[in-house]
Design a protein around this motif. Structure first.
Motif, PDB file in Angstrom:
ATOM      1  N   SER A   1      -7.861  -3.679 -22.181  1.00 40.91           N
ATOM      2  CA  SER A   1      -7.670  -5.105 -22.400  1.00 40.91           C
ATOM      3  C   SER A   1      -7.589  -5.875 -21.090  1.00 40.91           C
ATOM      4  O   SER A   1      -8.024  -7.003 -21.023  1.00 40.91           O
ATOM      5  CB  SER A   1      -6.409  -5.343 -23.227  1.00 40.91           C
ATOM      6  N   ALA A   2      -7.030  -5.270 -20.037  1.00 37.26           N
ATOM      7  CA  ALA A   2      -6.988  -5.928 -18.731  1.00 37.26           C
ATOM      8  C   ALA A   2      -6.686  -4.888 -17.661  1.00 37.26           C
ATOM      9  O   ALA A   2      -5.978  -3.923 -17.905  1.00 37.26           O
ATOM     10  CB  ALA A   2      -5.941  -7.026 -18.700  1.00 37.26           C
ATOM     11  N   GLN A   3      -7.230  -5.100 -16.479  1.00 39.79           N
ATOM     12  CA  GLN A   3      -6.947  -4.259 -15.311  1.00 39.79           C
ATOM     13  C   GLN A   3      -6.342  -5.172 -14.258  1.00 39.79           C
ATOM     14  O   GLN A   3      -6.641  -6.352 -14.196  1.00 39.79           O
ATOM     15  CB  GLN A   3      -8.226  -3.610 -14.789  1.00 39.79           C
ATOM     16  N   SER A   4      -5.514  -4.605 -13.387  1.00 38.74           N
ATOM     17  CA  SER A   4      -4.826  -5.406 -12.382  1.00 38.74           C
ATOM     18  C   SER A   4      -5.216  -5.009 -10.975  1.00 38.74           C
ATOM     19  O   SER A   4      -5.485  -3.847 -10.699  1.00 38.74           O
ATOM     20  CB  SER A   4      -3.308  -5.248 -12.520  1.00 38.74           C
ATOM     21  N   MET A   5      -5.192  -5.992 -10.074  1.00 39.44           N
ATOM     22  CA  MET A   5      -5.347  -5.791  -8.643  1.00 39.44           C
ATOM     23  C   MET A   5      -3.986  -6.081  -8.031  1.00 39.44           C
ATOM     24  O   MET A   5      -3.307  -7.011  -8.445  1.00 39.44           O
ATOM     25  CB  MET A   5      -6.389  -6.763  -8.079  1.00 39.44           C
ATOM     26  N   GLN A   6      -3.588  -5.272  -7.020  1.00 43.07           N
ATOM     27  CA  GLN A   6      -2.282  -5.455  -6.401  1.00 43.07           C
ATOM     28  C   GLN A   6      -2.415  -5.516  -4.890  1.00 43.07           C
ATOM     29  O   GLN A   6      -3.304  -4.892  -4.312  1.00 43.07           O
ATOM     30  CB  GLN A   6      -1.359  -4.290  -6.765  1.00 43.07           C
ATOM     31  N   ASP A   7      -1.480  -6.235  -4.261  1.00 49.33           N
ATOM     32  CA  ASP A   7      -1.452  -6.266  -2.799  1.00 49.33           C
ATOM     33  C   ASP A   7      -0.693  -5.043  -2.295  1.00 49.33           C
ATOM     34  O   ASP A   7      -0.279  -4.181  -3.074  1.00 49.33           O
ATOM     35  CB  ASP A   7      -0.880  -7.587  -2.286  1.00 49.33           C
ATOM     36  N   SER A   8      -0.469  -4.951  -0.986  1.00 50.00           N
ATOM     37  CA  SER A   8       0.174  -3.771  -0.403  1.00 50.00           C
ATOM     38  C   SER A   8       1.626  -3.607  -0.833  1.00 50.00           C
ATOM     39  O   SER A   8       2.198  -2.526  -0.689  1.00 50.00           O
ATOM     40  CB  SER A   8       0.084  -3.817   1.122  1.00 50.00           C
ATOM     41  N   ASN A   9       2.230  -4.659  -1.374  1.00 47.01           N
ATOM     42  CA  ASN A   9       3.603  -4.592  -1.881  1.00 47.01           C
ATOM     43  C   ASN A   9       3.637  -4.436  -3.395  1.00 47.01           C
ATOM     44  O   ASN A   9       4.669  -4.671  -4.017  1.00 47.01           O
ATOM     45  CB  ASN A   9       4.383  -5.839  -1.456  1.00 47.01           C
ATOM     46  N   TYR A  10       2.505  -4.068  -3.969  1.00 46.34           N
ATOM     47  CA  TYR A  10       2.357  -3.833  -5.416  1.00 46.34           C
ATOM     48  C   TYR A  10       2.531  -5.090  -6.258  1.00 46.34           C
ATOM     49  O   TYR A  10       2.802  -5.014  -7.450  1.00 46.34           O
ATOM     50  CB  TYR A  10       3.319  -2.734  -5.896  1.00 46.34           C
ATOM     51  N   ARG A  11       2.366  -6.267  -5.661  1.00 49.60           N
ATOM     52  CA  ARG A  11       2.386  -7.508  -6.439  1.00 49.60           C
ATOM     53  C   ARG A  11       1.010  -7.705  -7.054  1.00 49.60           C
ATOM     54  O   ARG A  11      -0.007  -7.603  -6.356  1.00 49.60           O
ATOM     55  CB  ARG A  11       2.739  -8.698  -5.552  1.00 49.60           C
ATOM     56  N   THR A  12       0.961  -8.027  -8.328  1.00 51.22           N
ATOM     57  CA  THR A  12      -0.312  -8.258  -9.009  1.00 51.22           C
ATOM     58  C   THR A  12      -0.934  -9.551  -8.516  1.00 51.22           C
ATOM     59  O   THR A  12      -0.283 -10.591  -8.479  1.00 51.22           O
ATOM     60  CB  THR A  12      -0.108  -8.309 -10.532  1.00 51.22           C
TER      61      THR A  12
ATOM     62  N   THR B   1      -3.065   0.442   4.814  1.00 51.33           N
ATOM     63  CA  THR B   1      -3.135   0.076   3.401  1.00 51.33           C
ATOM     64  C   THR B   1      -2.910  -1.419   3.246  1.00 51.33           C
ATOM     65  O   THR B   1      -1.925  -1.965   3.748  1.00 51.33           O
ATOM     66  CB  THR B   1      -2.099   0.849   2.579  1.00 51.33           C
ATOM     67  N   ILE B   2      -3.852  -2.080   2.549  1.00 55.59           N
ATOM     68  CA  ILE B   2      -3.722  -3.516   2.310  1.00 55.59           C
ATOM     69  C   ILE B   2      -3.617  -3.841   0.823  1.00 55.59           C
ATOM     70  O   ILE B   2      -3.381  -4.972   0.450  1.00 55.59           O
ATOM     71  CB  ILE B   2      -4.891  -4.299   2.932  1.00 55.59           C
ATOM     72  N   GLY B   3      -3.793  -2.832  -0.045  1.00 55.25           N
ATOM     73  CA  GLY B   3      -3.666  -3.095  -1.471  1.00 55.25           C
ATOM     74  C   GLY B   3      -4.031  -1.904  -2.320  1.00 55.25           C
ATOM     75  O   GLY B   3      -4.326  -0.812  -1.819  1.00 55.25           O
ATOM     76  N   TYR B   4      -4.039  -2.159  -3.636  1.00 53.17           N
ATOM     77  CA  TYR B   4      -4.314  -1.115  -4.620  1.00 53.17           C
ATOM     78  C   TYR B   4      -5.180  -1.687  -5.733  1.00 53.17           C
ATOM     79  O   TYR B   4      -5.012  -2.837  -6.129  1.00 53.17           O
ATOM     80  CB  TYR B   4      -3.001  -0.581  -5.203  1.00 53.17           C
ATOM     81  N   ALA B   5      -6.084  -0.864  -6.207  1.00 53.13           N
ATOM     82  CA  ALA B   5      -7.001  -1.300  -7.256  1.00 53.13           C
ATOM     83  C   ALA B   5      -7.085  -0.235  -8.340  1.00 53.13           C
ATOM     84  O   ALA B   5      -8.153   0.279  -8.644  1.00 53.13           O
ATOM     85  CB  ALA B   5      -8.374  -1.570  -6.652  1.00 53.13           C
ATOM     86  N   ASN B   6      -5.959   0.105  -8.914  1.00 52.19           N
ATOM     87  CA  ASN B   6      -5.923   1.116  -9.964  1.00 52.19           C
ATOM     88  C   ASN B   6      -6.641   0.620 -11.211  1.00 52.19           C
ATOM     89  O   ASN B   6      -6.396  -0.487 -11.673  1.00 52.19           O
ATOM     90  CB  ASN B   6      -4.480   1.480 -10.296  1.00 52.19           C
ATOM     91  N   GLY B   7      -7.557   1.422 -11.708  1.00 46.14           N
ATOM     92  CA  GLY B   7      -8.292   1.046 -12.900  1.00 46.14           C
ATOM     93  C   GLY B   7      -9.481   0.139 -12.636  1.00 46.14           C
ATOM     94  O   GLY B   7     -10.129  -0.322 -13.561  1.00 46.14           O
TER      95      GLY B   7
END
Length: 140
Positions: free
Chosen positions: A23-34, A119-125
């Motif tokens: 239904s939705a995927q999220s992008m996060q910054d290096s502090n895990y903020r969406t 590390t500048i962020g996370y793109a899980n999913g």
């Protein structure tokens, strides 16, 4: 450059949407903020769920008013609305600018790193190749 950043953000988020039928995927910054969301219908939303754009199956990227702002090519080339190349994404997750200078990397686990491997962020999913473009062209 701002239009390029906007295009890239939409590209990354939309591609993640097409690659994963959730239904939705999220992008996060290096502090895990969406920082954004992608709905399964191709709607791109910011962190507050406001619609900021759309992606069409032919690679056309549109803003929230359905104006074309860019194009996604199947070979990893990213173009602006005038078909000028603004960047490249290699299959190994390497992100390059329009002059083929490496600006960063995406690891297979979704961790996004700059050219110095910080590390500048996370793109899980979200597909790693497009996640790289999102971070390097939208948030820099």
């Amino acid at each position: 450059m701002r239009q390029l950043r906007y295009i890239i953000a939409l590209v990354v988020l939309a591609t993640g949407c097409m690659a994963f039928n959730a239904s939705a995927q999220s992008m996060q910054d290096s502090n895990y903020r969406t920082t954004g969301h992608v709905k399964s219908d191709g709607t791109i939303q910011d962190s507050n769920y406001r619609t900021v754009g759309h992606i069409k199956s032919d690679g056309t990227v549109q803003d929230s008013n359905y104006r074309t702002v860019g194009h996604i090519k199947s070979d990893g080339t990213i173009q602006d609305s005038n078909y000028r190349t603004v960047g490249h994404v290699k299959s190994d997750g390497t992100v390059q600018d329009s002059n083929y200078r490496t600006v960063g990397h995406v690891k297979s686990d979704g961790t996004v790193q700059d050219s110095n491997y910080r590390t500048i962020g996370y793109a899980n999913g979200v597909r790693s190749d497009w996640a790289a473009v999102y971070f390097f062209f939208f948030f820099n």
